[in-house]
Motif scaffolding. Structure first.
Motif, short mmCIF file in Angstrom:
data_model
loop_
_atom_site.label_atom_id
_atom_site.label_comp_id
_atom_site.label_asym_id
_atom_site.label_seq_id
_atom_site.Cartn_x
_atom_site.Cartn_y
_atom_site.Cartn_z
N ARG A 115 0.83 -1.22 0.00
CA ARG A 115 0.00 0.00 0.00
C ARG A 115 0.86 1.26 0.00
N SER A 142 1.23 4.24 -2.85
CA SER A 142 1.08 5.64 -2.45
C SER A 142 2.33 6.44 -2.81
N ARG A 192 2.48 7.12 -6.53
CA ARG A 192 1.55 8.21 -6.88
C ARG A 192 2.13 9.56 -6.47
N HIS A 193 2.72 9.60 -5.28
CA HIS A 193 3.33 10.84 -4.80
C HIS A 193 4.44 11.29 -5.75
N CYS A 206 0.29 16.55 -3.86
CA CYS A 206 -0.74 15.53 -4.05
C CYS A 206 -2.15 16.10 -3.92
N TYR A 226 -8.67 8.62 -5.15
CA TYR A 226 -8.03 9.60 -4.27
C TYR A 226 -9.05 10.18 -3.31
N GLN A 231 -8.12 12.26 0.55
CA GLN A 231 -7.21 11.57 1.44
C GLN A 231 -5.93 12.39 1.56
N CYS A 284 -2.03 12.54 1.62
CA CYS A 284 -0.87 11.76 1.18
C CYS A 284 0.12 11.65 2.35
N THR A 285 0.48 10.45 2.69
CA THR A 285 1.41 10.20 3.80
C THR A 285 2.72 10.94 3.60
#
Length: 125
Positions: free
Chosen positions: A54, A58, A61-62, A80, A90, A98, A100-101
């Motif tokens: 996961r 992510s 995507r970042h 993001c 998203y 959401q 982004c971490t």
């Protein structure tokens, strides 16, 4: 029955077990390598396999959002949120974006740097 035909299934099972151990070992090595490439907080955090997958998605995507932002000349933070790279997922079920971490980690680092900078200015004044 001769002894050869009786031992053949045992040998086949041993060979299959060895193949499965090798496959499992190679999958675990691949996850270990992937974990080394995903930034985590804290750095030594042990991720499960599902967490690793996961976070890898992510992180990809970042990075894609960073590339899109840089291509358009944007060099600010929160890429993001600005460039969600057209991912429908998203948005979560409630319609909220959401977080982004990795953008959140950047914000935390910026905040920590600002506080440290402000604290050092107190002593310089």
């Amino acid at each position: 029955m001769d002894s050869y035909s009786e031992s053949e299934p045992v040998i086949q099972r041993s060979v299959a077990n060895a193949r499965e151990r090798n496959r499992t070992s190679s999958v675990n090595v691949a996850f270990s390598v992937l974990r080394m490439h995903i930034p985590t907080e804290p750095r030594d955090r042990k991720l499960s396999k599902i967490e690793t997958l996961r976070l890898a998605v992510s992180y990809i995507r970042h990075l894609a959002n960073l590339i899109a932002a840089n291509a358009e000349g944007y060099h600010g933070g929160h890429v993001c949120q600005r460039y969600n790279y057209m991912y429908q997922e998203y948005m979560n079920g409630s319609g909220y974006k959401q977080i982004c971490t990795f953008c959140l980690a950047e914000v935390k680092q910026d905040f920590k740097n600002d506080v440290t900078f402000q604290d050092s200015n107190i002593f310089m004044s």
